[in-house]
Design an enzyme around this catalytic site. Structure first.
Site, short mmCIF file in Angstrom:
data_model
loop_
_atom_site.label_atom_id
_atom_site.label_comp_id
_atom_site.label_asym_id
_atom_site.label_seq_id
_atom_site.Cartn_x
_atom_site.Cartn_y
_atom_site.Cartn_z
N HIS A 239 -13.63 1.24 3.08
CA HIS A 239 -12.82 2.04 3.72
C HIS A 239 -13.19 2.45 5.19
O HIS A 239 -13.45 1.31 5.61
CB HIS A 239 -12.27 3.30 2.79
CG HIS A 239 -11.25 4.26 3.27
ND1 HIS A 239 -11.71 5.48 3.83
CD2 HIS A 239 -10.07 3.93 3.27
CE1 HIS A 239 -10.33 5.91 4.28
NE2 HIS A 239 -9.42 4.88 4.04
N ASP B 278 1.89 2.00 3.78
CA ASP B 278 1.11 3.20 3.92
C ASP B 278 1.72 4.36 3.49
O ASP B 278 1.18 5.54 4.05
CB ASP B 278 0.03 3.17 4.81
CG ASP B 278 -1.30 4.03 4.66
OD1 ASP B 278 -1.36 4.29 3.51
OD2 ASP B 278 -2.14 3.91 5.86
N GLU C 260 -9.17 0.83 -2.86
CA GLU C 260 -9.50 1.21 -1.45
C GLU C 260 -10.86 1.58 -1.13
O GLU C 260 -11.02 2.75 -1.17
CB GLU C 260 -8.36 2.03 -0.67
CG GLU C 260 -8.28 2.01 0.83
CD GLU C 260 -7.31 2.57 1.33
OE1 GLU C 260 -6.55 3.63 0.74
OE2 GLU C 260 -6.77 2.38 2.56
N ASP D 18 -0.03 5.69 -1.15
CA ASP D 18 -0.83 6.61 -1.64
C ASP D 18 -0.33 7.59 -2.62
O ASP D 18 -0.83 8.66 -2.45
CB ASP D 18 -1.39 6.80 -0.43
CG ASP D 18 -2.91 6.35 -0.08
OD1 ASP D 18 -3.53 5.95 -0.78
OD2 ASP D 18 -2.88 5.64 1.18
N HIS E 89 -2.74 -3.31 4.56
CA HIS E 89 -2.02 -2.33 5.34
C HIS E 89 -2.53 -2.53 6.65
O HIS E 89 -3.29 -1.54 7.06
CB HIS E 89 -2.00 -1.03 4.70
CG HIS E 89 -3.16 -0.25 4.33
ND1 HIS E 89 -3.97 -0.84 3.75
CD2 HIS E 89 -3.75 0.86 4.84
CE1 HIS E 89 -5.14 0.05 3.42
NE2 HIS E 89 -4.86 1.14 4.26
N HIS F 203 0.85 -1.26 -0.01
CA HIS F 203 -0.16 -0.07 -0.01
C HIS F 203 1.04 1.29 -0.18
O HIS F 203 1.75 1.39 1.24
CB HIS F 203 -1.06 -0.04 1.40
CG HIS F 203 -2.13 0.98 1.23
ND1 HIS F 203 -3.32 0.33 0.49
CD2 HIS F 203 -2.33 2.06 1.49
CE1 HIS F 203 -4.10 1.36 0.63
NE2 HIS F 203 -3.66 2.48 1.00
N HIS G 208 -9.13 -2.41 6.87
CA HIS G 208 -10.45 -1.40 6.94
C HIS G 208 -11.85 -2.06 7.51
O HIS G 208 -12.60 -1.32 7.52
CB HIS G 208 -10.70 -0.69 5.84
CG HIS G 208 -9.52 0.60 5.60
ND1 HIS G 208 -9.64 1.70 6.61
CD2 HIS G 208 -8.46 0.83 4.80
CE1 HIS G 208 -8.83 2.59 6.21
NE2 HIS G 208 -7.86 2.09 5.30
ZN LIG Z 1 -6.00 2.92 4.03
#
Ligand SMILES: [Zn+2]
Length: 417
Positions: free
Chosen positions: A178, A347, A151, A48, A240, A46, A219
């Site tokens: 999420h 992350d 996600e 972003d 993650h 993961h 999540h």
């Molecule tokens: Zn996340």
């Protein structure tokens, strides 16, 4: 994905640690870690970056302006990916789910666009990867195998046809939720409306298995984790998340779920999010959250709110998570689920703060060195780096091949239950 990062602290830490280069070269554990990561792809679950590019203050959505060949303001660029020996990366194509009916599918398509244009911009360094074989081939060629992970299941807008179209665009995992509970699945940090997956939610999992899209249980609520494990015909991932037994946070995986991973075959990609790896940080964030709600109730003046918040943080400094704590979570998942069920899901670029020692994508080898010092064998470090994930991905591909012989694409709709 977590709130936007701030980099002043990060740059300071890097400046302080950059003088340690000479000493690092004579560190046998780090040498071992570097050798392991040359022999097996490090697959991170993961990152972003795509959202960071979308939200750039200076040039939003401008893939060219966010130049990965230079030093970026975030956690990720090509030079640091090389220093971190990243072999494959799931680029998260995250879409916020907080605003109802806000055009999730449109934003999802825009995030595919940003991620795909980023990958295409650096063909000497990045290559789109759609299969386990692609990852291994690109690793041998010296390019970072670039995978796409969605996600939040809100992006399918309750439509299996939409889900299938995303697969065809290259998505290889979907995090079922999420932070917002959906019509068909409960989120970890929202109300548990269904007690797990609804019948349509179970059909989403079955259809993902049929396509070969990985089911990501980061999540989601423990009820969804459990229901997904019941219905899954292929190994699942947590792209993650860390261990709940060490840090009591809703985003982490309870031991009762870790214990079910050997039978399912899946993998927890341990994350670096400070509040998920340090109880002290988790507790601090809880209190800080209450304080910011109190300040919001106290005044509507944003400048005054900022002043009060800054004063509170100055009086209650944020504690820091550490690389050693991340290693503790990795060791815990290994202890409870087994060495075949643990991997890495940083992350980076989705977090505002990072653990000390894991400041950006260049720092992965230091984490592997810490585990080498703790007695991990080279073979086990290779499993952690990418061996376990590749096994999961291949199993999901084999399941899809089998299921596509057995059944047609699902025509179920959410109304039919
Ligand atoms: Zn996340």
């Amino acid at each position: 994905m977590h709130p936007v990062h701030r980099c002043g602290v990060l740059l300071l830490v890097l400046a302080l640690t950059s003088g340690a280069g000479a000493a690092a070269q004579s560190d046998p554990a780090l040498e071992r870690a570097r050798k392991v990561l040359r022999s097996a792809p490090l697959i991170d679950g993961h990152n972003d970056l795509a959202w960071t590019i979308r939200e750039s203050k200076t040039a939003p959505r401008d893939v060219a302006a966010y130049d990965l060949r230079g030093r970026t303001s975030g956690h990720t660029d090509l030079e640091r990916l090389k220093a971190g020996q990243v072999g494959a990366q799931f680029w998260s194509i995250y879409v916020p789910g907080e605003v109802k009916d806000s055009g999730y599918a449109r934003i999802q398509l825009e995030q595919f666009d940003i991620a795909l244009r980023t990958i295409a911009r650096y063909p000497d360094r990045l290559a789109l990867a759609l299969t386990a074989a692609d990852i291994e081939r690109e690793f041998k060629r010296g390019r970072i195998a670039s995978l796409l992970g969605m996600e939040g299941g809100h992006v399918i807008e309750n439509s299996l046809g939409t889900l299938r179209a995303y697969y065809d665009l290259g998505a290889r995992y979907l995090t079922l939720t999420h932070n917002v509970t959906l019509d068909w699945a409960d989120a970890a940090l929202d109300s548990a409306r269904h007690g797990g997956l609804t019948e349509f939610g179970r059909e989403v999992v079955r259809e993902m298995n049929r396509m070969g899209m990985l089911v990501d249980l980061s999540h989601v609520s423990p009820g969804v984790m459990s229901d997904a494990l019941d219905v899954a015909e292929a190994p699942v991932i947590f792209s993650h998340s860390s261990a709940r037994a060490l840090t009591e946070h809703g985003r982490n995986v309870p031991d009762s779920i870790l214990q079910r991973l050997p039978k399912n075959g899946g993998v927890v990609m341990v994350t670096f999010v400070p509040a998920f790896v340090s109880q002290e940080v988790a507790d601090w964030e809880k209190v800080a959250d209450q304080e910011s709600k109190r300040v919001e109730a106290q005044t509507s003046d944003t400048v005054e709110r900022r002043r009060l918040s800054d004063a509170w943080v100055a009086a209650h400094p944020r504690p820091q998570a550490t690389l050693a704590q991340v290693a503790n979570h990795i060791d815990h998942v290994r202890k409870v689920a087994g060495v075949d069920h643990v991997a890495i899901g940083s992350d980076f670029d989705g977090i505002e703060h990072t653990p000390v020692g894991l400041e950006d994508v260049s720092r992965f080898p230091q984490l592997f060195a810490e585990l080498a010092r703790r007695g991990w064998s080279d073979a086990d470090l290779r499993k952690l780096a990418g061996g376990n994930f590749l096994r999961v991905f291949r199993a999901a591909e084999a399941t899809a091949t089998r299921l596509q012989r057995e059944r047609q694409p699902s025509t179920r709709t959410i109304g039919c239950e």
